[in-house]
Scaffold this motif. Structure first.
Motif, PDB file in Angstrom:
ATOM      1  N   ASP A 135      -5.324 -14.913 -13.954  1.00 46.24           N
ATOM      2  CA  ASP A 135      -4.270 -15.512 -15.085  1.00 46.24           C
ATOM      3  C   ASP A 135      -3.106 -16.130 -14.165  1.00 46.24           C
ATOM      4  O   ASP A 135      -2.399 -15.317 -13.445  1.00 46.24           O
ATOM      5  N   VAL A 136      -2.839 -17.392 -14.559  1.00 45.32           N
ATOM      6  CA  VAL A 136      -1.733 -18.272 -13.802  1.00 45.32           C
ATOM      7  C   VAL A 136      -0.845 -18.672 -14.911  1.00 45.32           C
ATOM      8  O   VAL A 136      -1.409 -19.114 -16.023  1.00 45.32           O
ATOM      9  N   SER A 137       0.347 -18.997 -14.715  1.00 44.69           N
ATOM     10  CA  SER A 137       1.443 -19.277 -15.713  1.00 44.69           C
ATOM     11  C   SER A 137       2.512 -20.365 -14.921  1.00 44.69           C
ATOM     12  O   SER A 137       2.580 -20.090 -13.809  1.00 44.69           O
ATOM     13  N   HIS A 138       2.952 -21.017 -15.620  1.00 42.76           N
ATOM     14  CA  HIS A 138       4.116 -21.717 -15.246  1.00 42.76           C
ATOM     15  C   HIS A 138       5.027 -22.134 -16.255  1.00 42.76           C
ATOM     16  O   HIS A 138       4.571 -22.701 -17.482  1.00 42.76           O
ATOM     17  N   LYS A 139       6.335 -22.353 -16.156  1.00 48.74           N
ATOM     18  CA  LYS A 139       7.124 -23.160 -17.272  1.00 48.74           C
ATOM     19  C   LYS A 139       7.152 -24.510 -17.233  1.00 48.74           C
ATOM     20  O   LYS A 139       6.713 -25.182 -16.153  1.00 48.74           O
ATOM     21  N   TRP A 140       7.206 -25.205 -18.186  1.00 45.69           N
ATOM     22  CA  TRP A 140       6.728 -26.646 -18.496  1.00 45.69           C
ATOM     23  C   TRP A 140       7.743 -27.447 -19.241  1.00 45.69           C
ATOM     24  O   TRP A 140       8.343 -26.590 -20.188  1.00 45.69           O
ATOM     25  N   MET A 141       8.108 -28.616 -18.928  1.00 44.21           N
ATOM     26  CA  MET A 141       9.008 -29.464 -19.859  1.00 44.21           C
ATOM     27  C   MET A 141       8.290 -30.890 -19.945  1.00 44.21           C
ATOM     28  O   MET A 141       7.716 -31.316 -18.762  1.00 44.21           O
ATOM     29  N   ALA A 142       8.427 -31.790 -20.661  1.00 47.90           N
ATOM     30  CA  ALA A 142       8.173 -33.066 -21.201  1.00 47.90           C
ATOM     31  C   ALA A 142       9.041 -33.736 -21.852  1.00 47.90           C
ATOM     32  O   ALA A 142       9.764 -32.965 -22.813  1.00 47.90           O
ATOM     33  N   VAL A 143       9.395 -35.045 -21.611  1.00 45.81           N
ATOM     34  CA  VAL A 143       9.894 -36.056 -22.498  1.00 45.81           C
ATOM     35  C   VAL A 143       8.926 -37.166 -22.900  1.00 45.81           C
ATOM     36  O   VAL A 143       7.893 -37.624 -22.091  1.00 45.81           O
ATOM     37  N   ILE A 144       8.655 -37.129 -24.131  1.00 44.18           N
ATOM     38  CA  ILE A 144       7.583 -38.028 -24.841  1.00 44.18           C
ATOM     39  C   ILE A 144       8.085 -38.860 -25.763  1.00 44.18           C
ATOM     40  O   ILE A 144       8.979 -38.633 -26.543  1.00 44.18           O
ATOM     41  N   TRP A 145       7.718 -40.276 -25.410  1.00 46.42           N
ATOM     42  CA  TRP A 145       8.115 -41.419 -26.366  1.00 46.42           C
ATOM     43  C   TRP A 145       6.980 -41.862 -27.084  1.00 46.42           C
ATOM     44  O   TRP A 145       5.937 -42.040 -26.548  1.00 46.42           O
ATOM     45  N   PHE A 146       7.196 -41.876 -28.531  1.00 47.31           N
ATOM     46  CA  PHE A 146       6.079 -42.065 -29.334  1.00 47.31           C
ATOM     47  C   PHE A 146       6.412 -43.885 -30.066  1.00 47.31           C
ATOM     48  O   PHE A 146       7.380 -44.273 -30.127  1.00 47.31           O
ATOM     49  N   ASP A 147       5.241 -44.489 -30.006  1.00 45.68           N
ATOM     50  CA  ASP A 147       5.669 -45.821 -30.632  1.00 45.68           C
ATOM     51  C   ASP A 147       5.274 -45.947 -31.969  1.00 45.68           C
ATOM     52  O   ASP A 147       5.366 -44.710 -32.711  1.00 45.68           O
ATOM     53  N   GLU A 148       5.602 -46.997 -32.581  1.00 47.37           N
ATOM     54  CA  GLU A 148       5.906 -47.068 -34.266  1.00 47.37           C
ATOM     55  C   GLU A 148       4.432 -46.562 -34.535  1.00 47.37           C
ATOM     56  O   GLU A 148       4.478 -46.292 -36.032  1.00 47.37           O
ATOM     57  N   ALA A 149       3.070 -46.829 -34.128  1.00 49.23           N
ATOM     58  CA  ALA A 149       2.227 -46.306 -34.703  1.00 49.23           C
ATOM     59  C   ALA A 149       1.837 -44.815 -34.465  1.00 49.23           C
ATOM     60  O   ALA A 149       0.622 -44.230 -35.121  1.00 49.23           O
ATOM     61  N   GLY A 150       2.858 -44.076 -33.938  1.00 50.02           N
ATOM     62  CA  GLY A 150       2.717 -42.700 -33.885  1.00 50.02           C
ATOM     63  C   GLY A 150       1.726 -42.264 -32.762  1.00 50.02           C
ATOM     64  O   GLY A 150       1.442 -40.988 -32.463  1.00 50.02           O
ATOM     65  N   LYS A 151       1.579 -43.101 -31.667  1.00 49.05           N
ATOM     66  CA  LYS A 151       0.915 -42.721 -30.336  1.00 49.05           C
ATOM     67  C   LYS A 151       2.031 -42.613 -29.111  1.00 49.05           C
ATOM     68  O   LYS A 151       2.937 -43.322 -29.169  1.00 49.05           O
ATOM     69  N   ILE A 152       1.748 -41.927 -28.329  1.00 55.18           N
ATOM     70  CA  ILE A 152       2.510 -41.465 -27.343  1.00 55.18           C
ATOM     71  C   ILE A 152       2.402 -42.694 -26.151  1.00 55.18           C
ATOM     72  O   ILE A 152       1.363 -43.071 -25.708  1.00 55.18           O
ATOM     73  N   HIS A 153       3.399 -43.393 -26.075  1.00 50.71           N
ATOM     74  CA  HIS A 153       3.551 -44.567 -25.091  1.00 50.71           C
ATOM     75  C   HIS A 153       4.323 -44.365 -23.727  1.00 50.71           C
ATOM     76  O   HIS A 153       3.960 -44.977 -22.854  1.00 50.71           O
ATOM     77  N   GLN A 154       4.912 -43.279 -23.448  1.00 50.84           N
ATOM     78  CA  GLN A 154       5.301 -42.771 -22.265  1.00 50.84           C
ATOM     79  C   GLN A 154       5.458 -41.423 -22.269  1.00 50.84           C
ATOM     80  O   GLN A 154       5.772 -40.687 -23.200  1.00 50.84           O
ATOM     81  N   PHE A 155       4.986 -40.541 -21.271  1.00 51.35           N
ATOM     82  CA  PHE A 155       4.973 -39.189 -21.023  1.00 51.35           C
ATOM     83  C   PHE A 155       5.336 -38.839 -19.680  1.00 51.35           C
ATOM     84  O   PHE A 155       4.758 -39.226 -18.655  1.00 51.35           O
ATOM     85  N   ASN A 156       6.243 -38.065 -19.549  1.00 50.37           N
ATOM     86  CA  ASN A 156       7.046 -37.429 -18.409  1.00 50.37           C
ATOM     87  C   ASN A 156       6.805 -36.147 -18.515  1.00 50.37           C
ATOM     88  O   ASN A 156       7.370 -35.236 -19.463  1.00 50.37           O
ATOM     89  N   ASP A 157       6.001 -35.305 -17.521  1.00 54.15           N
ATOM     90  CA  ASP A 157       5.865 -33.881 -17.857  1.00 54.15           C
ATOM     91  C   ASP A 157       6.174 -33.468 -16.302  1.00 54.15           C
ATOM     92  O   ASP A 157       5.987 -34.167 -15.191  1.00 54.15           O
ATOM     93  N   PHE A 158       7.026 -32.259 -16.403  1.00 54.20           N
ATOM     94  CA  PHE A 158       7.465 -31.586 -15.194  1.00 54.20           C
ATOM     95  C   PHE A 158       7.414 -30.187 -15.265  1.00 54.20           C
ATOM     96  O   PHE A 158       7.274 -29.567 -16.279  1.00 54.20           O
ATOM     97  N   PHE A 159       6.813 -29.742 -13.991  1.00 52.74           N
ATOM     98  CA  PHE A 159       6.645 -28.301 -13.673  1.00 52.74           C
ATOM     99  C   PHE A 159       6.734 -28.164 -11.942  1.00 52.74           C
ATOM    100  O   PHE A 159       6.326 -28.993 -11.397  1.00 52.74           O
TER     101      PHE A 159
END
Length: 170
Positions: A135-159
């Motif tokens: 079993d492995v784990s890590h803390k994580w964060m993301a900054v996510i931008w949604f467009d007007e259609a409700g889809k993710i158009h920019q996704f920045n994830d960090f760990f």
């Protein structure tokens, strides 16, 4: 003294203030975006890559934890390829202790935002390494931008990739 009080009153009344729009419409959009992301997580837990990728627009710009600069981006197909590799190496995926935030009251630019289409997600990923069963784990964060259609158009994830990988050696 009376003149000073009147002057101060007009000073404070005339100061420009910026407010955050906490309308139910913004709350609905925020909730919709969180639901979209949660559905994509459920698909990821089931290793349903297509289901996970449904949340992302075809023009996705993804900045993963392997990138040194925010200007370095990959595409939707790159994200999909990375997920296929990840699900091959790990099982039992779960994001725990999840927090979601949108907008900001304080910003270094001085501008506040009430945009429900830009969210931050924080949590702790837990997985099982397929080969070793560890079993492995890590803390994580993301900054996510949604467009007007409700889809993710920019996704920045960090760990911390190195900190995550060292767990395999312990």
């Amino acid at each position: 003294m009376k003149k000073l009080m009147i002057l101060l009153f007009f000073f404070f009344v005339s100061c420009e203030t910026t407010t955050v729009d906490n309308t139910s419409k913004n709350q609905e959009i925020f909730n919709r975006n969180i639901d979209t992301f949660k559905k994509s997580l459920e698909a990821f837990y089931a290793e349903d890559i297509e289901g996970f990728m449904d949340a992302f627009s075809d023009t996705l710009k993804w900045t993963g934890p392997d990138k040194k600069l925010m200007s370095e981006v990959d595409s939707k197909s790159d994200l999909q390829e990375a997920l296929v590799g990840y699900t091959t190496l790990y099982d039992n995926h779960e994001l725990r202790n999840t927090l979601y935030f949108a907008g900001s009251v304080y910003a270094s630019s001085g501008e506040i935002s009430d945009d429900p289409n830009a969210i931050r997600v924080y949590g702790d990923w837990h997985h099982t390494h397929t080969e070793s069963g560890k079993d492995v784990s890590h803390k994580w964060m993301a900054v996510i931008w949604f467009d007007e259609a409700g889809k993710i158009h920019q996704f920045n994830d960090f760990f911390d990739v190195a900190g995550f990988l060292v767990q395999h050696e312990e």
